[in-house]
Write a protein that holds these residues in place. Sequence first.
Motif, PDB file in Angstrom:
ATOM      1  N   TYR A  78       0.836  -1.205   0.000  1.00 20.22           N
ATOM      2  CA  TYR A  78       0.000   0.000   0.000  1.00 20.22           C
ATOM      3  C   TYR A  78       0.869   1.253   0.000  1.00 20.22           C
ATOM      4  CZ  TYR A  78      -3.792  -3.106   1.547  1.00 20.22           C
ATOM      5  OH  TYR A  78      -4.713  -4.115   1.650  1.00 20.22           O
ATOM      6  N   GLU A  79       0.279   2.316  -0.523  1.00 19.92           N
ATOM      7  CA  GLU A  79       0.882   3.645  -0.464  1.00 19.92           C
ATOM      8  C   GLU A  79      -0.154   4.554   0.183  1.00 19.92           C
ATOM      9  OE1 GLU A  79       3.432   5.103  -3.900  1.00 19.92           O
ATOM     10  OE2 GLU A  79       1.657   6.386  -4.091  1.00 19.92           O
ATOM     11  N   ALA A  80       0.230   5.231   1.257  1.00 21.88           N
ATOM     12  CA  ALA A  80      -0.725   6.052   1.994  1.00 21.88           C
ATOM     13  C   ALA A  80      -0.086   7.382   2.377  1.00 21.88           C
ATOM     14  CB  ALA A  80      -1.194   5.336   3.257  1.00 21.88           C
ATOM     15  N   VAL A  81      -0.926   8.381   2.564  1.00 17.77           N
ATOM     16  CA  VAL A  81      -0.492   9.659   3.108  1.00 17.77           C
ATOM     17  C   VAL A  81      -1.267   9.899   4.396  1.00 17.77           C
ATOM     18  CG1 VAL A  81      -0.422  12.159   2.767  1.00 17.77           C
ATOM     19  CG2 VAL A  81       0.115  10.629   0.859  1.00 17.77           C
ATOM     20  N   ALA A  82      -0.545  10.266   5.455  1.00 15.85           N
ATOM     21  CA  ALA A  82      -1.166  10.521   6.758  1.00 15.85           C
ATOM     22  C   ALA A  82      -0.896  11.957   7.172  1.00 15.85           C
ATOM     23  CB  ALA A  82      -0.619   9.555   7.812  1.00 15.85           C
ATOM     24  N   ARG A  83      -1.948  12.635   7.569  1.00 13.87           N
ATOM     25  CA  ARG A  83      -1.803  13.991   8.114  1.00 13.87           C
ATOM     26  C   ARG A  83      -1.422  13.885   9.582  1.00 13.87           C
ATOM     27  NH1 ARG A  83      -6.116  19.075   8.081  1.00 13.87           N
ATOM     28  NH2 ARG A  83      -4.897  20.392   9.503  1.00 13.87           N
ATOM     29  N   LEU A  84      -0.374  14.591   9.966  1.00 17.20           N
ATOM     30  CA  LEU A  84       0.114  14.554  11.339  1.00 17.20           C
ATOM     31  C   LEU A  84      -0.547  15.627  12.195  1.00 17.20           C
ATOM     32  CD1 LEU A  84       3.908  14.124  10.505  1.00 17.20           C
ATOM     33  CD2 LEU A  84       2.326  12.335  11.213  1.00 17.20           C
ATOM     34  N   GLY A  85      -0.654  15.323  13.488  1.00 20.39           N
ATOM     35  CA  GLY A  85      -1.162  16.305  14.438  1.00 20.39           C
ATOM     36  C   GLY A  85      -2.656  16.317  14.630  1.00 20.39           C
ATOM     37  N   VAL A  86      -3.379  15.526  13.842  1.00 17.71           N
ATOM     38  CA  VAL A  86      -4.842  15.489  13.933  1.00 17.71           C
ATOM     39  C   VAL A  86      -5.316  14.033  13.966  1.00 17.71           C
ATOM     40  CG1 VAL A  86      -7.032  16.146  12.857  1.00 17.71           C
ATOM     41  CG2 VAL A  86      -5.052  17.672  12.682  1.00 17.71           C
ATOM     42  N   LYS A  87      -6.055  13.699  15.005  1.00 24.26           N
ATOM     43  CA  LYS A  87      -6.619  12.356  15.125  1.00 24.26           C
ATOM     44  C   LYS A  87      -8.124  12.427  14.862  1.00 24.26           C
ATOM     45  CE  LYS A  87      -6.600   8.317  18.171  1.00 24.26           C
ATOM     46  NZ  LYS A  87      -6.060   7.728  19.409  1.00 24.26           N
ATOM     47  N   THR A  88      -8.655  11.455  14.110  1.00 21.72           N
ATOM     48  CA  THR A  88     -10.092  11.443  13.819  1.00 21.72           C
ATOM     49  C   THR A  88     -10.745  10.182  14.377  1.00 21.72           C
ATOM     50  OG1 THR A  88      -9.953  10.277  11.695  1.00 21.72           O
ATOM     51  CG2 THR A  88      -9.619  12.670  11.655  1.00 21.72           C
ATOM     52  N   SER A  89     -12.062  10.191  14.410  1.00 20.73           N
ATOM     53  CA  SER A  89     -12.822   9.073  14.992  1.00 20.73           C
ATOM     54  C   SER A  89     -12.711   7.803  14.169  1.00 20.73           C
ATOM     55  CB  SER A  89     -14.295   9.473  15.134  1.00 20.73           C
ATOM     56  OG  SER A  89     -14.826   9.867  13.867  1.00 20.73           O
ATOM     57  N   THR A  90     -12.390   7.943  12.883  1.00 20.32           N
ATOM     58  CA  THR A  90     -12.332   6.770  12.003  1.00 20.32           C
ATOM     59  C   THR A  90     -10.911   6.425  11.560  1.00 20.32           C
ATOM     60  OG1 THR A  90     -12.680   8.172  10.065  1.00 20.32           O
ATOM     61  CG2 THR A  90     -14.649   7.196  11.078  1.00 20.32           C
ATOM     62  N   GLY A  91      -9.955   7.280  11.875  1.00 20.97           N
ATOM     63  CA  GLY A  91      -8.588   7.043  11.432  1.00 20.97           C
ATOM     64  C   GLY A  91      -8.327   7.510  10.013  1.00 20.97           C
ATOM     65  N   ASP A  92      -9.364   8.123   9.383  1.00 23.08           N
ATOM     66  CA  ASP A  92      -9.194   8.678   8.038  1.00 23.08           C
ATOM     67  C   ASP A  92      -9.903  10.022   7.951  1.00 23.08           C
ATOM     68  OD1 ASP A  92     -11.934   8.141   7.655  1.00 23.08           O
ATOM     69  OD2 ASP A  92     -11.519   6.188   6.764  1.00 23.08           O
ATOM     70  N   ALA A  93      -9.916  10.587   6.744  1.00 24.99           N
ATOM     71  CA  ALA A  93     -10.454  11.941   6.578  1.00 24.99           C
ATOM     72  C   ALA A  93     -11.966  12.018   6.702  1.00 24.99           C
ATOM     73  CB  ALA A  93      -9.999  12.497   5.229  1.00 24.99           C
ATOM     74  N   GLY A  95     -13.759  10.845   9.239  1.00 22.63           N
ATOM     75  CA  GLY A  95     -14.189  10.939  10.627  1.00 22.63           C
ATOM     76  C   GLY A  95     -14.142  12.352  11.184  1.00 22.63           C
ATOM     77  N   GLU A  96     -14.700  12.488  12.395  1.00 23.97           N
ATOM     78  CA  GLU A  96     -14.669  13.770  13.096  1.00 23.97           C
ATOM     79  C   GLU A  96     -13.336  13.923  13.821  1.00 23.97           C
ATOM     80  OE1 GLU A  96     -17.934  13.807  15.773  1.00 23.97           O
ATOM     81  OE2 GLU A  96     -19.472  13.689  14.204  1.00 23.97           O
ATOM     82  N   VAL A  97     -12.844  15.144  13.873  1.00 28.58           N
ATOM     83  CA  VAL A  97     -11.605  15.417  14.594  1.00 28.58           C
ATOM     84  C   VAL A  97     -11.857  15.229  16.092  1.00 28.58           C
ATOM     85  CG1 VAL A  97      -9.889  17.182  15.183  1.00 28.58           C
ATOM     86  CG2 VAL A  97     -10.754  17.007  12.834  1.00 28.58           C
ATOM     87  N   ILE A  98     -11.033  14.384  16.722  1.00 29.47           N
ATOM     88  CA  ILE A  98     -11.215  14.118  18.159  1.00 29.47           C
ATOM     89  C   ILE A  98     -10.017  14.583  18.986  1.00 29.47           C
ATOM     90  CG2 ILE A  98     -12.833  12.202  17.846  1.00 29.47           C
ATOM     91  CD1 ILE A  98     -10.507  10.261  18.161  1.00 29.47           C
ATOM     92  N   ALA A  99      -8.918  14.929  18.324  1.00 32.52           N
ATOM     93  CA  ALA A  99      -7.753  15.434  19.070  1.00 32.52           C
ATOM     94  C   ALA A  99      -6.805  16.129  18.108  1.00 32.52           C
ATOM     95  CB  ALA A  99      -7.026  14.300  19.790  1.00 32.52           C
TER      96      ALA A  99
END
Length: 316
Positions: A78-93, A95-99
Amino acid sequence: MNAPRTRVQRRPVHGVLLLDKPLGLSSNDALQKAKWLLRAEKAGHTGTLDPLATGVLPLCFGAATKFSQLQLDADKTYEAVARLGVKTSTGDAEGEVIAERPVQFTAAQLAEVARRFTGRIQQVPPMHSALKKDGRALYEYARQGIEIERAPRDVEIFKLEVAEVQAPGSFRAIKIIVTCSKGTYIRTLGEDIGEALGCGAHLTSLRRIATGGFDVSQCVTLAALEAMDEAERLDCLQPVASLLADHTRVTLDADNAGRFLSGLRRRGAWPDTAQVAVYGQQPEALLGTAHVTAGELIPGRLLSPPEIQQILESKL
């Protein structure tokens, strides 16, 4: 008044379509669309890709469905891009921002995190997954706000590359390229890497670029498939035997081939082998899979005589 719906005349189709699944479409919807375009009687996919994921989705038609489990069990890249510093409820874009946390790490720390997540690791399956509990998918519980306790699972990361990349906007992001065993959750891997860096993360894109010996360069898109005529669509199919490329080949004469197809074991000077692809000699045709133990060729999944005949006729 709506025009009557045209009934599709189904036909036997045998082979593997390597589809580049588009963004936003479920694996099953992609399968049904391809099945309709090929007018195939029987079809199945080889493990789901999330609607938010794109990339290699092998679709099995006819006799190929008998060997789809091999792709389910295969290693994947797999090839993935992850945004740092923001956690969401689903682990992807989605979901809702939870932290949200500040992002601070060095290149050495990033390299150490990549090393730490290479090899055998444990993952806790995400709530937003198709894993079942009491007959219901975990994501069904998650949509109701119910958290189910999940036991960690062992997976293996064979190769992992992690590098910071320029992301659109002002946020920081990493690109992850990972080759892993079946059952690995890439969203979870992205989240766990973010936690190890002390800032959290969520995936903004996910693409499967290889699975079980097939890679994305061999794939066709649904849009391209739609633009083709029927003959061109059939030409896109890989042979059923492409699913058995890593199997040891054994060829039987006509008498032994007939007995093997009826489910009988055959004896020969073969070494013990766990995965065997068995072929008939005249005409040359795939008969099925087997394994060899103590000089006995023991049948596994077998093609039916009509399937073999249809495959031979399709080559004429």
